[in-house]
Write a protein that holds these residues in place. Structure first.
Motif, PDB file in Angstrom:
ATOM      1  N   SER A 198       0.745  -1.333  -0.148  1.00 28.18           N
ATOM      2  CA  SER A 198      -0.140  -0.076  -0.033  1.00 28.18           C
ATOM      3  C   SER A 198       0.826   1.268   0.075  1.00 28.18           C
ATOM      4  O   SER A 198       1.758   1.181   0.773  1.00 28.18           O
ATOM      5  N   THR A 199       0.439   2.147  -0.838  1.00 25.23           N
ATOM      6  CA  THR A 199       1.237   3.515  -1.100  1.00 25.23           C
ATOM      7  C   THR A 199       0.324   4.466  -0.947  1.00 25.23           C
ATOM      8  O   THR A 199      -0.741   4.571  -1.548  1.00 25.23           O
ATOM      9  N   PHE A 200       0.449   5.381   0.013  1.00 31.65           N
ATOM     10  CA  PHE A 200      -0.483   6.661   0.306  1.00 31.65           C
ATOM     11  C   PHE A 200      -0.126   7.951  -0.476  1.00 31.65           C
ATOM     12  O   PHE A 200       1.268   8.181  -0.481  1.00 31.65           O
ATOM     13  N   VAL A 201      -0.887   8.240  -1.235  1.00 31.46           N
ATOM     14  CA  VAL A 201      -0.699   9.559  -1.855  1.00 31.46           C
ATOM     15  C   VAL A 201      -1.579  10.570  -1.437  1.00 31.46           C
ATOM     16  O   VAL A 201      -2.842  10.467  -1.647  1.00 31.46           O
ATOM     17  N   PRO A 202      -1.222  11.659  -0.674  1.00 30.04           N
ATOM     18  CA  PRO A 202      -1.654  12.625   0.073  1.00 30.04           C
ATOM     19  C   PRO A 202      -2.330  13.589  -0.847  1.00 30.04           C
ATOM     20  O   PRO A 202      -3.586  14.050  -0.299  1.00 30.04           O
ATOM     21  N   ASP A 203      -1.899  13.782  -1.899  1.00 26.39           N
ATOM     22  CA  ASP A 203      -2.692  15.016  -2.685  1.00 26.39           C
ATOM     23  C   ASP A 203      -3.665  14.297  -3.624  1.00 26.39           C
ATOM     24  O   ASP A 203      -4.082  15.201  -4.796  1.00 26.39           O
ATOM     25  N   VAL A 204      -4.296  13.163  -3.661  1.00 29.36           N
ATOM     26  CA  VAL A 204      -5.434  12.530  -4.599  1.00 29.36           C
ATOM     27  C   VAL A 204      -6.608  12.617  -3.622  1.00 29.36           C
ATOM     28  O   VAL A 204      -6.753  11.879  -2.592  1.00 29.36           O
ATOM     29  N   GLY A 205      -7.780  13.270  -4.077  1.00 31.46           N
ATOM     30  CA  GLY A 205      -8.837  13.218  -3.346  1.00 31.46           C
ATOM     31  C   GLY A 205      -8.691  14.234  -2.168  1.00 31.46           C
ATOM     32  O   GLY A 205      -7.769  14.723  -1.907  1.00 31.46           O
ATOM     33  N   PRO A 206      -9.972  14.160  -1.340  1.00 32.86           N
ATOM     34  CA  PRO A 206      -9.822  15.297  -0.355  1.00 32.86           C
ATOM     35  C   PRO A 206      -9.164  15.190   1.000  1.00 32.86           C
ATOM     36  O   PRO A 206      -8.590  15.802   1.733  1.00 32.86           O
ATOM     37  N   THR A 207      -8.734  13.686   1.122  1.00 37.63           N
ATOM     38  CA  THR A 207      -8.038  13.329   2.140  1.00 37.63           C
ATOM     39  C   THR A 207      -6.966  12.372   2.226  1.00 37.63           C
ATOM     40  O   THR A 207      -6.546  11.485   2.561  1.00 37.63           O
ATOM     41  N   GLY A 208      -6.409  12.577   0.699  1.00 39.95           N
ATOM     42  CA  GLY A 208      -5.466  11.362   0.123  1.00 39.95           C
ATOM     43  C   GLY A 208      -6.134  10.009  -0.370  1.00 39.95           C
ATOM     44  O   GLY A 208      -7.212   9.975   0.104  1.00 39.95           O
ATOM     45  N   PHE A 209      -5.309   9.195  -0.742  1.00 35.58           N
ATOM     46  CA  PHE A 209      -5.813   8.162  -1.571  1.00 35.58           C
ATOM     47  C   PHE A 209      -4.760   6.932  -1.378  1.00 35.58           C
ATOM     48  O   PHE A 209      -3.399   7.047  -1.467  1.00 35.58           O
ATOM     49  N   THR A 210      -5.049   5.735  -1.127  1.00 27.63           N
ATOM     50  CA  THR A 210      -4.197   4.703  -1.154  1.00 27.63           C
ATOM     51  C   THR A 210      -4.039   3.901  -2.241  1.00 27.63           C
ATOM     52  O   THR A 210      -5.151   3.547  -2.919  1.00 27.63           O
ATOM     53  N   PHE A 211      -3.007   3.506  -2.904  1.00 25.93           N
ATOM     54  CA  PHE A 211      -2.807   2.554  -4.134  1.00 25.93           C
ATOM     55  C   PHE A 211      -2.320   1.149  -3.686  1.00 25.93           C
ATOM     56  O   PHE A 211      -1.156   1.266  -3.244  1.00 25.93           O
ATOM     57  N   ASN A 212      -3.179   0.159  -3.818  1.00 25.51           N
ATOM     58  CA  ASN A 212      -3.113  -1.098  -3.129  1.00 25.51           C
ATOM     59  C   ASN A 212      -2.669  -2.136  -4.212  1.00 25.51           C
ATOM     60  O   ASN A 212      -3.496  -2.174  -5.087  1.00 25.51           O
ATOM     61  N   GLN A 213      -1.485  -2.817  -4.071  1.00 22.63           N
ATOM     62  CA  GLN A 213      -1.257  -4.115  -5.022  1.00 22.63           C
ATOM     63  C   GLN A 213      -1.376  -5.408  -4.097  1.00 22.63           C
ATOM     64  O   GLN A 213      -1.101  -5.188  -2.778  1.00 22.63           O
ATOM     65  N   PHE A 214      -1.381  -6.483  -4.458  1.00 21.08           N
ATOM     66  CA  PHE A 214      -1.554  -7.828  -3.783  1.00 21.08           C
ATOM     67  C   PHE A 214      -0.546  -8.890  -4.516  1.00 21.08           C
ATOM     68  O   PHE A 214      -0.698  -8.891  -5.535  1.00 21.08           O
ATOM     69  N   LEU A 215       0.212  -9.255  -3.480  1.00 22.18           N
ATOM     70  CA  LEU A 215       1.220 -10.205  -3.849  1.00 22.18           C
ATOM     71  C   LEU A 215       0.833 -11.592  -3.168  1.00 22.18           C
ATOM     72  O   LEU A 215       0.420 -11.757  -2.016  1.00 22.18           O
ATOM     73  N   ILE A 216       0.639 -12.833  -4.043  1.00 22.12           N
ATOM     74  CA  ILE A 216       0.243 -14.262  -3.585  1.00 22.12           C
ATOM     75  C   ILE A 216       1.665 -14.792  -3.637  1.00 22.12           C
ATOM     76  O   ILE A 216       2.487 -15.031  -4.542  1.00 22.12           O
ATOM     77  N   ASP A 217       2.284 -15.184  -2.389  1.00 26.30           N
ATOM     78  CA  ASP A 217       3.643 -15.815  -2.213  1.00 26.30           C
ATOM     79  C   ASP A 217       3.270 -17.294  -2.282  1.00 26.30           C
ATOM     80  O   ASP A 217       2.506 -17.850  -1.480  1.00 26.30           O
ATOM     81  N   ASP A 218       3.983 -17.875  -3.632  1.00 27.01           N
ATOM     82  CA  ASP A 218       3.843 -19.284  -3.626  1.00 27.01           C
ATOM     83  C   ASP A 218       4.813 -19.880  -4.680  1.00 27.01           C
ATOM     84  O   ASP A 218       5.559 -19.166  -4.905  1.00 27.01           O
ATOM     85  N   ASP A 219       4.605 -21.163  -4.965  1.00 26.22           N
ATOM     86  CA  ASP A 219       5.706 -21.714  -5.812  1.00 26.22           C
ATOM     87  C   ASP A 219       5.631 -20.731  -7.157  1.00 26.22           C
ATOM     88  O   ASP A 219       6.959 -20.540  -7.709  1.00 26.22           O
ATOM     89  N   ASP A 220       4.520 -20.240  -7.825  1.00 29.30           N
ATOM     90  CA  ASP A 220       4.547 -19.364  -8.859  1.00 29.30           C
ATOM     91  C   ASP A 220       4.052 -18.078  -8.343  1.00 29.30           C
ATOM     92  O   ASP A 220       2.604 -18.020  -8.342  1.00 29.30           O
TER      93      ASP A 220
END
Length: 244
Positions: free
Chosen positions: A17-39
């Motif tokens: 999760s990366t928080f970007v404070p100047d997006v929207g009225p109160t800031g905005f998070t941009f989230n990615q999701f990693l699945i840790d496995d063989d692949d």
């Protein structure tokens, strides 16, 4: 300098999760999701400008070069802007998306040919199994889709239940008011007669975790959260705001 936080929200599934404070009225998070496995699988890449921060966070769990699958919900900069940077960093990785998204955009945009998935097709990662589910125009985009990780019952639901600001990585609190507020601010959802039925079909999966792209991910009554979102979309469809 951006700072990407990492939290495990389900067994072997990490929220970046990366928080970007100047997006929207109160800031905005941009989230990615990693699945840790063989692949290892990455859901969302973030924009190109986030590549260094996101890849550094990934490397605390697995070496970036071991990524096998690059995935996202739909074709948009915050979903797949860094797609080709990850393809270059992980030599055996491939983009996997719905067949429509590959045909319309990704066959041209991706530096390596993408893998088209049929609705309901499953990718085996090792301990985890991810099912591709077509959701046209939900939340937006003709080629929109979600992924359902069947082992942990985690629904990688992209922009659904978007919230403003920077909340906890995972919450069991009701996020529907926050999601309604974000929709009021951005008006980002493509609300059609099929929107509520599509979301209700996702609720039928009875997910244990909702991996949300903007805002806190959700645990607890995930089915109720999706049904509540479907109700809100239906209300908006039947009572649209007047044009300015």
């Amino acid at each position: 300098m951006t700072n990407t936080q990492i939290d495990e929200i389900a067994d072997g599934i990490y929220r970046l999760s990366t928080f970007v404070p100047d997006v929207g009225p109160t800031g905005f998070t941009f989230n990615q999701f990693l699945i840790d496995d063989d692949d290892p699988l990455l859901f969302h890449t973030g924009q190109r400008m986030l590549f260094d921060s996101v890849s550094e966070a990934i490397s605390t769990v697995v070496p970036v070069e071991t990524l096998r699958w690059i995935t996202f919900g739909h074709v948009e900069a915050d979903e797949c802007g860094a797609m080709n940077q990850f393809l270059a960093a992980a030599p055996r990785s491939e983009v996997a998306h719905g067949g429509l998204g590959c045909m319309v955009s990704l066959n041209d945009l991706a530096d390596r040919p993408p893998v088209p998935l049929a609705d309901g097709q499953v990718i085996e990662l090792g301990r985890h199994r991810v099912r591709h589910i077509d959701t046209p125009h939900v939340p937006h985009g003709w080629e929109a889709r979600v992924l359902f990780e069947e082992t942990t019952k985690t629904l990688l639901c992209g922009d659904l239940l978007t919230q403003l600001g920077q909340g906890p990585a995972l919450t069991s609190n009701d996020v529907l008011a926050g999601a309604a507020e974000a929709e009021d601010v951005f008006g980002s959802s493509c609300i059609t007669p099929s929107s509520a039925p599509t979301i209700r079909s996702l609720a039928n999966l009875d997910p244990a975790t909702l991996a949300v792209m903007h805002g806190s991910s959700v645990t607890g009554d995930c089915t109720g959260a999706l049904l509540g979102l479907a109700d809100d979309y239906e209300r908006r469809l039947l009572n649209p705001p007047p044009f300015a």
